[in-house]
Scaffold this motif. Structure first.
Motif, mmCIF file in Angstrom:
data_model
loop_
_atom_site.group_PDB
_atom_site.id
_atom_site.type_symbol
_atom_site.label_atom_id
_atom_site.label_comp_id
_atom_site.label_asym_id
_atom_site.label_seq_id
_atom_site.Cartn_x
_atom_site.Cartn_y
_atom_site.Cartn_z
ATOM 1 N N ARG A 72 0.866 -1.193 0.000
ATOM 2 C CA ARG A 72 0.000 0.000 0.000
ATOM 3 C C ARG A 72 0.889 1.225 0.000
ATOM 4 N NH1 ARG A 72 -2.699 3.638 3.598
ATOM 5 N NH2 ARG A 72 -4.855 3.970 2.958
ATOM 6 N N ILE A 73 0.553 2.195 -0.850
ATOM 7 C CA ILE A 73 1.279 3.457 -0.925
ATOM 8 C C ILE A 73 0.280 4.568 -0.664
ATOM 9 C CG2 ILE A 73 2.621 5.001 -2.405
ATOM 10 C CD1 ILE A 73 3.368 2.424 -4.029
ATOM 11 N N ASP A 74 0.601 5.444 0.283
ATOM 12 C CA ASP A 74 -0.292 6.549 0.618
ATOM 13 C C ASP A 74 0.481 7.859 0.527
ATOM 14 O OD1 ASP A 74 -2.113 8.360 1.573
ATOM 15 O OD2 ASP A 74 -2.593 7.242 3.395
ATOM 16 N N GLY A 75 0.158 8.643 -0.491
ATOM 17 C CA GLY A 75 0.808 9.928 -0.686
ATOM 18 C C GLY A 75 -0.119 11.089 -0.414
ATOM 19 N N THR A 76 -1.196 10.848 0.325
ATOM 20 C CA THR A 76 -2.179 11.908 0.577
ATOM 21 C C THR A 76 -1.732 12.879 1.659
ATOM 22 O OG1 THR A 76 -3.406 10.500 2.125
ATOM 23 C CG2 THR A 76 -4.125 10.478 -0.186
ATOM 24 N N GLY A 77 -0.768 12.491 2.485
ATOM 25 C CA GLY A 77 -0.254 13.373 3.528
ATOM 26 C C GLY A 77 1.013 14.072 3.080
ATOM 27 N N GLU A 78 1.739 14.613 4.032
ATOM 28 C CA GLU A 78 2.987 15.317 3.711
ATOM 29 C C GLU A 78 4.081 14.363 3.248
ATOM 30 O OE1 GLU A 78 3.386 18.642 3.452
ATOM 31 O OE2 GLU A 78 1.222 18.590 3.801
ATOM 32 N N GLU A 79 4.066 13.128 3.760
ATOM 33 C CA GLU A 79 5.101 12.148 3.411
ATOM 34 C C GLU A 79 4.485 11.003 2.628
ATOM 35 O OE1 GLU A 79 8.187 12.479 7.030
ATOM 36 O OE2 GLU A 79 6.292 11.537 7.560
ATOM 37 N N LEU A 80 5.329 10.342 1.829
ATOM 38 C CA LEU A 80 4.899 9.130 1.140
ATOM 39 C C LEU A 80 5.068 7.962 2.106
ATOM 40 C CD1 LEU A 80 6.574 9.568 -2.350
ATOM 41 C CD2 LEU A 80 4.135 9.430 -1.892
ATOM 42 N N LEU A 81 3.975 7.287 2.423
ATOM 43 C CA LEU A 81 4.037 6.138 3.321
ATOM 44 C C LEU A 81 3.835 4.858 2.531
ATOM 45 C CD1 LEU A 81 1.896 7.460 6.316
ATOM 46 C CD2 LEU A 81 4.386 7.363 6.133
ATOM 47 N N VAL A 82 4.676 3.863 2.800
ATOM 48 C CA VAL A 82 4.561 2.561 2.148
ATOM 49 C C VAL A 82 4.387 1.490 3.224
ATOM 50 C CG1 VAL A 82 5.809 3.182 0.062
ATOM 51 C CG2 VAL A 82 7.083 2.346 2.015
ATOM 52 N N THR A 83 3.506 0.539 2.941
ATOM 53 C CA THR A 83 3.217 -0.528 3.892
ATOM 54 C C THR A 83 3.159 -1.845 3.156
ATOM 55 O OG1 THR A 83 1.815 1.025 5.126
ATOM 56 C CG2 THR A 83 1.625 -1.309 5.697
ATOM 57 N N ARG A 95 17.403 2.905 -1.502
ATOM 58 C CA ARG A 95 17.756 4.327 -1.428
ATOM 59 C C ARG A 95 18.711 4.693 -2.568
ATOM 60 N NH1 ARG A 95 16.842 2.954 3.816
ATOM 61 N NH2 ARG A 95 15.563 4.438 4.992
ATOM 62 N N GLU A 96 18.789 6.002 -2.836
ATOM 63 C CA GLU A 96 19.656 6.492 -3.908
ATOM 64 C C GLU A 96 21.118 6.127 -3.686
ATOM 65 O OE1 GLU A 96 18.029 10.285 -6.150
ATOM 66 O OE2 GLU A 96 18.214 10.680 -3.998
ATOM 67 N N ASP A 97 21.547 6.017 -2.413
ATOM 68 C CA ASP A 97 22.949 5.681 -2.124
ATOM 69 C C ASP A 97 23.229 4.186 -2.232
ATOM 70 O OD1 ASP A 97 21.820 4.568 0.168
ATOM 71 O OD2 ASP A 97 22.836 5.927 1.566
ATOM 72 N N GLY A 98 22.200 3.399 -2.620
ATOM 73 C CA GLY A 98 22.375 1.960 -2.790
ATOM 74 C C GLY A 98 22.005 1.141 -1.565
ATOM 75 N N SER A 99 21.768 1.793 -0.431
ATOM 76 C CA SER A 99 21.397 1.035 0.766
ATOM 77 C C SER A 99 19.961 0.524 0.642
ATOM 78 C CB SER A 99 21.563 1.902 2.025
ATOM 79 O OG SER A 99 20.669 2.994 1.998
ATOM 80 N N ARG A 100 19.670 -0.530 1.387
ATOM 81 C CA ARG A 100 18.360 -1.175 1.336
ATOM 82 C C ARG A 100 17.779 -1.273 2.738
ATOM 83 N NH1 ARG A 100 17.504 -5.045 -2.942
ATOM 84 N NH2 ARG A 100 19.020 -4.702 -4.572
ATOM 85 N N GLU A 101 16.448 -1.218 2.801
ATOM 86 C CA GLU A 101 15.762 -1.421 4.077
ATOM 87 C C GLU A 101 14.495 -2.220 3.813
ATOM 88 O OE1 GLU A 101 14.040 1.062 7.917
ATOM 89 O OE2 GLU A 101 14.919 2.146 6.236
ATOM 90 N N ASN A 102 14.403 -3.377 4.452
ATOM 91 C CA ASN A 102 13.220 -4.218 4.294
ATOM 92 C C ASN A 102 12.049 -3.623 5.062
ATOM 93 O OD1 ASN A 102 14.633 -6.107 2.762
ATOM 94 N ND2 ASN A 102 15.230 -7.284 4.559
ATOM 95 N N LEU A 103 10.883 -3.655 4.449
ATOM 96 C CA LEU A 103 9.682 -3.196 5.136
ATOM 97 C C LEU A 103 9.223 -4.264 6.113
ATOM 98 C CD1 LEU A 103 7.562 -1.638 2.233
ATOM 99 C CD2 LEU A 103 9.084 -0.494 3.815
ATOM 100 N N VAL A 104 8.751 -3.822 7.258
ATOM 101 C CA VAL A 104 8.162 -4.724 8.242
ATOM 102 C C VAL A 104 6.681 -4.848 7.882
ATOM 103 C CG1 VAL A 104 7.631 -5.046 10.685
ATOM 104 C CG2 VAL A 104 9.807 -3.992 9.999
ATOM 105 N N PRO A 105 6.166 -6.073 7.710
ATOM 106 C CA PRO A 105 4.766 -6.225 7.307
ATOM 107 C C PRO A 105 3.804 -5.452 8.211
ATOM 108 C CG PRO A 105 5.886 -8.327 7.203
ATOM 109 C CD PRO A 105 6.840 -7.357 7.850
#
Length: 130
Positions: A72-83, A95-105
């Motif tokens: 789910r992507i929610d861009g209706t607020g000030e920030e883009l939230l992904v779930t 990320r642009e610098d090549g780093s990765r972060e796994n989303l927590v369900p």
């Protein structure tokens, strides 16, 4: 004694145009070039469904690495939230610098500007549209 000024019809209401803030738009672009601009929260997947009325964005995936209802992507607020919506193969912020972060369900996370998302074997770019 002063004469009261004529205020016209005090029962009539003046109609003024509504000044609503502009809708925040988000562009989704898949790694195969499919694109869509949305103004509401969106559910992405191979065959997504949503009981809450979000926009549905189908991401074609012959390898079936993308879940039916993946993210789910929610861009209706000030920030883009992904779930991540409990997908089988998970979702990752790239990320642009090549780093990765796994989303927590089932845990909304802020998507940094310029970052992309991986859903299974596929990649999705998400950006604000002016």
């Amino acid at each position: 004694m002063s004469v009261p000024e004529d205020l016209g019809d005090l029962e009539a209401t003046r109609i003024s145009p509504a000044h609503l803030p502009p809708a925040k738009k988000v562009r989704l672009t898949t790694d195969d070039g499919a694109e869509r601009v949305v103004e509401k929260a969106v559910v992405v997947g191979r065959n997504p469904s949503s009981p809450s009325g979000e926009v549905l964005f189908v991401m074609k995936d012959d390898t079936r690495s993308v879940s039916k209802t993946h993210l789910r992507i929610d861009g209706t607020g000030e920030e883009l939230l992904v779930t991540d919506l409990g997908s089988t193969n998970g979702s990752t912020i790239l990320r642009e610098d090549g780093s990765r972060e796994n989303l927590v369900p089932e845990t909304p996370m802020v998507l940094p500007a310029g970052a992309r998302l991986t859903l299974g074997d596929r990649t999705l770019s998400v950006e604000r549209v002016q």
